[in-house]
Enzyme design. Structure first.
Site, PDB file in Angstrom:
ATOM      1  N   GLU A   1       0.829  -1.222   0.000  1.00  0.00           N
ATOM      2  CA  GLU A   1       0.000   0.000   0.000  1.00  0.00           C
ATOM      3  C   GLU A   1       0.862   1.270   0.000  1.00  0.00           C
ATOM      4  OE1 GLU A   1      -3.768   0.061   1.730  1.00  0.00           O
ATOM      5  OE2 GLU A   1      -4.011  -2.105   1.590  1.00  0.00           O
TER       6      GLU A   1
HETATM    7  N1  CAA Z   1      -6.329  11.903  -4.255  1.00  0.00           N
HETATM    8  C1  CAA Z   1      -6.829  12.320  -5.443  1.00  0.00           C
HETATM    9  N2  CAA Z   1      -6.070  12.428  -6.552  1.00  0.00           N
HETATM   10  C2  CAA Z   1      -4.770  12.151  -6.438  1.00  0.00           C
HETATM   11  C3  CAA Z   1      -4.189  11.713  -5.237  1.00  0.00           C
HETATM   12  C4  CAA Z   1      -5.035  11.588  -4.100  1.00  0.00           C
HETATM   13  N3  CAA Z   1      -4.571  11.170  -2.927  1.00  0.00           N
HETATM   14  N4  CAA Z   1      -2.863  11.496  -5.438  1.00  0.00           N
HETATM   15  C5  CAA Z   1      -2.629  11.780  -6.730  1.00  0.00           C
HETATM   16  N5  CAA Z   1      -3.787  12.177  -7.324  1.00  0.00           N
HETATM   17  C6  CAA Z   1      -3.966  12.617  -8.708  1.00  0.00           C
HETATM   18  C7  CAA Z   1      -3.133  13.858  -8.993  1.00  0.00           C
HETATM   19  O1  CAA Z   1      -3.809  15.025  -8.609  1.00  0.00           O
HETATM   20  C8  CAA Z   1      -2.931  13.757 -10.486  1.00  0.00           C
HETATM   21  O2  CAA Z   1      -4.129  14.161 -11.104  1.00  0.00           O
HETATM   22  P1  CAA Z   1      -4.130  15.212 -12.357  1.00  0.00           P
HETATM   23  O3  CAA Z   1      -3.515  14.465 -13.504  1.00  0.00           O
HETATM   24  O4  CAA Z   1      -5.571  15.501 -12.570  1.00  0.00           O
HETATM   25  O5  CAA Z   1      -3.315  16.376 -11.931  1.00  0.00           O
HETATM   26  C9  CAA Z   1      -2.833  12.250 -10.737  1.00  0.00           C
HETATM   27  O6  CAA Z   1      -3.471  11.604  -9.609  1.00  0.00           O
HETATM   28  C10 CAA Z   1      -1.401  11.759 -10.817  1.00  0.00           C
HETATM   29  O7  CAA Z   1      -0.781  12.095  -9.596  1.00  0.00           O
HETATM   30  P2  CAA Z   1       0.796  12.213  -9.419  1.00  0.00           P
HETATM   31  O8  CAA Z   1       1.344  13.050 -10.535  1.00  0.00           O
HETATM   32  O9  CAA Z   1       1.056  12.624  -8.017  1.00  0.00           O
HETATM   33  O10 CAA Z   1       1.244  10.696  -9.656  1.00  0.00           O
HETATM   34  P3  CAA Z   1       2.672  10.041  -9.588  1.00  0.00           P
HETATM   35  O11 CAA Z   1       2.826   9.188 -10.775  1.00  0.00           O
HETATM   36  O12 CAA Z   1       3.712  11.069  -9.274  1.00  0.00           O
HETATM   37  O13 CAA Z   1       2.534   9.017  -8.341  1.00  0.00           O
HETATM   38  C11 CAA Z   1       2.496   8.258  -6.072  1.00  0.00           C
HETATM   39  C12 CAA Z   1       2.299   9.411  -7.049  1.00  0.00           C
HETATM   40  C13 CAA Z   1       2.062   8.825  -4.717  1.00  0.00           C
HETATM   41  C14 CAA Z   1       3.931   7.791  -5.997  1.00  0.00           C
HETATM   42  C15 CAA Z   1       1.555   7.084  -6.462  1.00  0.00           C
HETATM   43  O14 CAA Z   1       1.912   6.505  -7.696  1.00  0.00           O
HETATM   44  C16 CAA Z   1       1.538   5.990  -5.417  1.00  0.00           C
HETATM   45  O15 CAA Z   1       0.827   6.095  -4.414  1.00  0.00           O
HETATM   46  N6  CAA Z   1       2.297   4.862  -5.636  1.00  0.00           N
HETATM   47  C17 CAA Z   1       2.243   3.727  -4.735  1.00  0.00           C
HETATM   48  C18 CAA Z   1       1.269   2.709  -5.241  1.00  0.00           C
HETATM   49  C19 CAA Z   1       0.672   1.907  -4.128  1.00  0.00           C
HETATM   50  O16 CAA Z   1       0.461   2.384  -3.021  1.00  0.00           O
HETATM   51  N7  CAA Z   1       0.324   0.654  -4.433  1.00  0.00           N
HETATM   52  C20 CAA Z   1      -0.367  -0.145  -3.488  1.00  0.00           C
HETATM   53  C21 CAA Z   1      -1.027  -1.304  -4.188  1.00  0.00           C
HETATM   54  S1  CAA Z   1      -2.338  -2.029  -3.241  1.00  0.00           S
HETATM   55  C22 CAA Z   1      -1.585  -2.883  -2.035  1.00  0.00           C
HETATM   56  O17 CAA Z   1      -0.412  -2.844  -1.860  1.00  0.00           O
HETATM   57  C23 CAA Z   1      -2.544  -3.696  -1.161  1.00  0.00           C
HETATM   58  C24 CAA Z   1      -1.856  -4.525  -0.172  1.00  0.00           C
HETATM   59  O18 CAA Z   1      -0.683  -4.723  -0.188  1.00  0.00           O
HETATM   60  C25 CAA Z   1      -2.574  -5.189   0.871  1.00  0.00           C
HETATM   61  P1  FAD Z   2       9.399  -0.713  -6.560  1.00  0.00           P
HETATM   62  O1  FAD Z   2       8.364   0.277  -6.895  1.00  0.00           O
HETATM   63  O2  FAD Z   2      10.174  -1.304  -7.673  1.00  0.00           O
HETATM   64  O3  FAD Z   2      10.383  -0.094  -5.489  1.00  0.00           O
HETATM   65  C1  FAD Z   2      11.669  -0.622  -5.182  1.00  0.00           C
HETATM   66  C2  FAD Z   2      12.329   0.313  -4.190  1.00  0.00           C
HETATM   67  O4  FAD Z   2      12.522   1.603  -4.799  1.00  0.00           O
HETATM   68  C3  FAD Z   2      11.475   0.586  -2.940  1.00  0.00           C
HETATM   69  O5  FAD Z   2      12.300   0.739  -1.813  1.00  0.00           O
HETATM   70  C4  FAD Z   2      10.784   1.886  -3.272  1.00  0.00           C
HETATM   71  O6  FAD Z   2      10.355   2.620  -2.125  1.00  0.00           O
HETATM   72  C5  FAD Z   2      11.902   2.610  -4.019  1.00  0.00           C
HETATM   73  N1  FAD Z   2      11.379   3.669  -4.884  1.00  0.00           N
HETATM   74  C6  FAD Z   2      10.612   3.528  -5.997  1.00  0.00           C
HETATM   75  N2  FAD Z   2      10.315   4.729  -6.514  1.00  0.00           N
HETATM   76  C7  FAD Z   2      10.897   5.672  -5.714  1.00  0.00           C
HETATM   77  C8  FAD Z   2      10.953   7.089  -5.712  1.00  0.00           C
HETATM   78  N3  FAD Z   2      10.319   7.825  -6.630  1.00  0.00           N
HETATM   79  N4  FAD Z   2      11.644   7.711  -4.724  1.00  0.00           N
HETATM   80  C9  FAD Z   2      12.270   6.985  -3.763  1.00  0.00           C
HETATM   81  N5  FAD Z   2      12.241   5.629  -3.705  1.00  0.00           N
HETATM   82  C10 FAD Z   2      11.579   4.981  -4.677  1.00  0.00           C
HETATM   83  N6  FAD Z   2      -0.336  -4.658  -4.832  1.00  0.00           N
HETATM   84  C11 FAD Z   2      -1.636  -4.597  -5.223  1.00  0.00           C
HETATM   85  O7  FAD Z   2      -1.977  -3.920  -6.175  1.00  0.00           O
HETATM   86  N7  FAD Z   2      -2.590  -5.302  -4.554  1.00  0.00           N
HETATM   87  C12 FAD Z   2      -2.312  -6.083  -3.489  1.00  0.00           C
HETATM   88  O8  FAD Z   2      -3.211  -6.689  -2.909  1.00  0.00           O
HETATM   89  C13 FAD Z   2      -0.947  -6.168  -3.055  1.00  0.00           C
HETATM   90  N8  FAD Z   2      -0.599  -6.982  -2.026  1.00  0.00           N
HETATM   91  C14 FAD Z   2       0.738  -7.176  -1.744  1.00  0.00           C
HETATM   92  C15 FAD Z   2       1.120  -8.166  -0.837  1.00  0.00           C
HETATM   93  C16 FAD Z   2       2.456  -8.445  -0.633  1.00  0.00           C
HETATM   94  C17 FAD Z   2       2.848  -9.511   0.318  1.00  0.00           C
HETATM   95  C18 FAD Z   2       3.450  -7.718  -1.349  1.00  0.00           C
HETATM   96  C19 FAD Z   2       4.916  -8.019  -1.182  1.00  0.00           C
HETATM   97  C20 FAD Z   2       3.076  -6.728  -2.204  1.00  0.00           C
HETATM   98  C21 FAD Z   2       1.726  -6.459  -2.436  1.00  0.00           C
HETATM   99  N9  FAD Z   2       1.332  -5.516  -3.395  1.00  0.00           N
HETATM  100  C22 FAD Z   2       0.015  -5.432  -3.778  1.00  0.00           C
HETATM  101  C23 FAD Z   2       2.327  -4.774  -4.136  1.00  0.00           C
HETATM  102  C24 FAD Z   2       2.904  -3.611  -3.355  1.00  0.00           C
HETATM  103  O9  FAD Z   2       1.990  -2.576  -3.242  1.00  0.00           O
HETATM  104  C25 FAD Z   2       4.202  -3.192  -4.066  1.00  0.00           C
HETATM  105  O10 FAD Z   2       5.146  -4.222  -3.836  1.00  0.00           O
HETATM  106  C26 FAD Z   2       4.711  -1.859  -3.590  1.00  0.00           C
HETATM  107  O11 FAD Z   2       3.822  -0.824  -3.973  1.00  0.00           O
HETATM  108  C27 FAD Z   2       6.132  -1.557  -4.119  1.00  0.00           C
HETATM  109  O12 FAD Z   2       6.232  -1.803  -5.481  1.00  0.00           O
HETATM  110  P2  FAD Z   2       7.447  -2.700  -6.074  1.00  0.00           P
HETATM  111  O13 FAD Z   2       7.443  -3.966  -5.299  1.00  0.00           O
HETATM  112  O14 FAD Z   2       7.276  -2.779  -7.524  1.00  0.00           O
HETATM  113  O15 FAD Z   2       8.748  -1.915  -5.708  1.00  0.00           O
END
Ligand code: CAA
Ligand code: FAD
Length: 384
Positions: free
Chosen positions: A368
């Site tokens: 997340e």
């Molecule tokens: N609310 C509303 N809109 C938002 C927003 C928010 N919190 N954050 C960004 N946006 C909008 C921006 O306003 C922008 O919109 P416009 O084009 O209209 O201006 C658009 O989204 C793009 O935003 P950014 O330019 O900020 O996007 P970015 O490419 O620089 O990325 C980031 C920003 C915060 C790094 C984002 O990509 C991010 O959160 N990455 C992490 C992904 C992540 O959390 N993955 C989790 C997967 S789920 C999971 O992991 C579940 C699990 O494990 C259990």
């Molecule tokens: P990368 O994005 O390749 O990052 C590698 C390293 O580079 C990290 O340390 C990161 O912080 C760093 N990095 C990357 N970009 C930057 C930057 N701009 N500045 C500084 N540092 C940076 N995803 C889902 O969609 N749904 C799920 O249900 C879900 N469940 C998960 C469960 C598990 C057990 C795991 C391991 C992952 C899960 N994920 C899920 C994926 C998870 O959200 C991603 O692993 C996470 O967002 C990081 O992406 P990545 O693994 O590709 O690492």
């Protein structure tokens, strides 16, 4: 301002505490070792109303506030973080996303059984499919596509690391509908797991949260009716970001529970274990470790409550959720490591639980949004 929980919140805490200790604790070590999904535990959580805690009762939910959700997540995570991540994904990513942005038909058809966690007596939960093998933090660079054709879309691509990947019946799938538009060319769709062309990959063999089922999911020419797109065309990335802010409160609470659970175990152990003729709690170094652990746990809890409170009040909670997540997850990693130290050699073996808690804590700094991503969100909010 008040720091007092309501009667209802205290009842939720007691119910979650009792559930964790009677239903999750037995077998938690075995489920970790065998990577066994906590099926019975999740079904019982659903019966308690904990799989759709914040969803309106109109759609089968419990209609509770986010503070209650934090409290329940902390209690379950103290004992079993594999069960609590399943709860977190279903509540704060899948149910929230459909309730906040879905159509009435989507809410009736999908949200109601998801919030109840069951359909026809069987487990019915959701998963959130954003990450891909080549796109995690950089979520807009994903390559899954959804091409509009007649009354449906055709989805092709691969999603990675999907929590509840095999146990979910419903997926929220993010896909590019216009590769030229970056974040504005992404949509999100409700896809049923048993539709033709959906394939679940093997279960990942993980360091921690080993009971949680993490899989890659691939899509080959999957036909999705147009009415299953959630929100307006091009809204998918904003949907992901807005939903993840609430999700981060859930994972922060999971980290909080891991930390507070490890602290409780350390306090109890320090009162039992003797060294140099006295309980180890009488050594000042142990006392100071406990003091620092308790202080960080309390600070993490307050950040979780503040983010939850802001969400309940309808305020912007993007940065406060990110602060809660980064602080609570770093606290969880540090406190669980100290907990092993306090347990000495016993902390290094499975029977004492804290080694599992340390392994489980690590993921809270990654999923997340990694700790680095949380710092990006916080600093952008402050410096904008
Ligand atoms: N609310 C509303 N809109 C938002 C927003 C928010 N919190 N954050 C960004 N946006 C909008 C921006 O306003 C922008 O919109 P416009 O084009 O209209 O201006 C658009 O989204 C793009 O935003 P950014 O330019 O900020 O996007 P970015 O490419 O620089 O990325 C980031 C920003 C915060 C790094 C984002 O990509 C991010 O959160 N990455 C992490 C992904 C992540 O959390 N993955 C989790 C997967 S789920 C999971 O992991 C579940 C699990 O494990 C259990
Ligand atoms: P990368 O994005 O390749 O990052 C590698 C390293 O580079 C990290 O340390 C990161 O912080 C760093 N990095 C990357 N970009 C930057 C930057 N701009 N500045 C500084 N540092 C940076 N995803 C889902 O969609 N749904 C799920 O249900 C879900 N469940 C998960 C469960 C598990 C057990 C795991 C391991 C992952 C899960 N994920 C899920 C994926 C998870 O959200 C991603 O692993 C996470 O967002 C990081 O992406 P990545 O693994 O590709 O690492």
């Amino acid at each position: 301002m008040t720091f007092k929980l309501t009667e209802e919140q205290l009842m939720i805490r007691q119910a979650a505490h009792d559930f964790a200790n009677t239903e999750c604790l037995p077998g938690v070590i075995e489920r970790d070792e065998k990577q066994k999904f906590p099926y019975e535990q999740v079904i019982k959580l659903a019966e308690l109303g904990f799989m759709g805690m914040m969803v309106s009762p109109d759609y089968g939910g419990s209609g509770l506030d986010t503070v209650s959700y934090v409290i329940a997540m902390e209690e379950i995570s103290k004992v079993d973080a594999s069960t609590s991540v399943c709860m977190s994904v279903n509540n704060s990513l899948v149910c929230y996303g459909i309730e906040a942005f879905g159509t009435e038909e989507q809410k009736k058809k999908y949200l109601t059984p998801l919030a109840q966690g069951r359909k026809g007596g069987e487990l019915y939960i959701g998963a959130f499919l954003l990450s891909e093998p080549e796109a995690g933090s950089d979520a807009t660079s994903q390559r899954t596509t959804a091409v509009a054709k007649d009354d449906h879309y055709v989805i092709n691509g691969v999603k990675n690391w999907i929590t509840n990947g095999n146990s979910a019946s419903v997926y929220l799938v993010f896909a590019q509908t216009d590769l030229t538009k970056g974040s504005r060319g992404i949509d999100v769709f409700i896809v049923e797991k048993n539709w033709p062309g959906v394939t679940v990959g093997p279960k990942e063999n993980k360091l921690g949260i080993r009971g949680s089922d993490t899989h890659s999911i691939s899509f080959t020419d999957v036909k999705v009716p147009k009415e299953n797109r959630v929100g307006k065309h091009g809204f998918g990335f904003k949907f992901a970001m807005m939903t993840l802010s609430g999700g981060r409160i859930g994972i922060a609470s999971q980290a909080l529970g891991l930390a507070s659970g490890a602290l409780e175990r350390s306090i109890a152990y320090s009162k039992e274990r003797k060294a140099f003729g006295t309980e180890i709690k009488n050594h000042q170094v142990i006392q100071f470790k406990i003091a620092d652990m308790a202080t960080r746990v309390e600070a993490a809890r307050l950040l979780c409550f503040r983010a939850a409170w802001q969400k309940d009040k309808g305020e912007d909670y993007t940065e406060s959720a990110a602060m809660a997540k980064v602080f609570a997850s770093e606290t969880a990693m540090w406190v669980t490591t100290e907990a092993i130290q306090i347990h000495g050699g016993y902390g290094y073996v499975k029977e004492y639980h804290v080694e599992r808690m340390m392994r489980d804590a690590k993921i809270t700094q990654i999923y997340e949004g990694t700790s680095e991503v949380q710092r990006i969100v916080i600093s952008r909010g402050i410096l904008k």
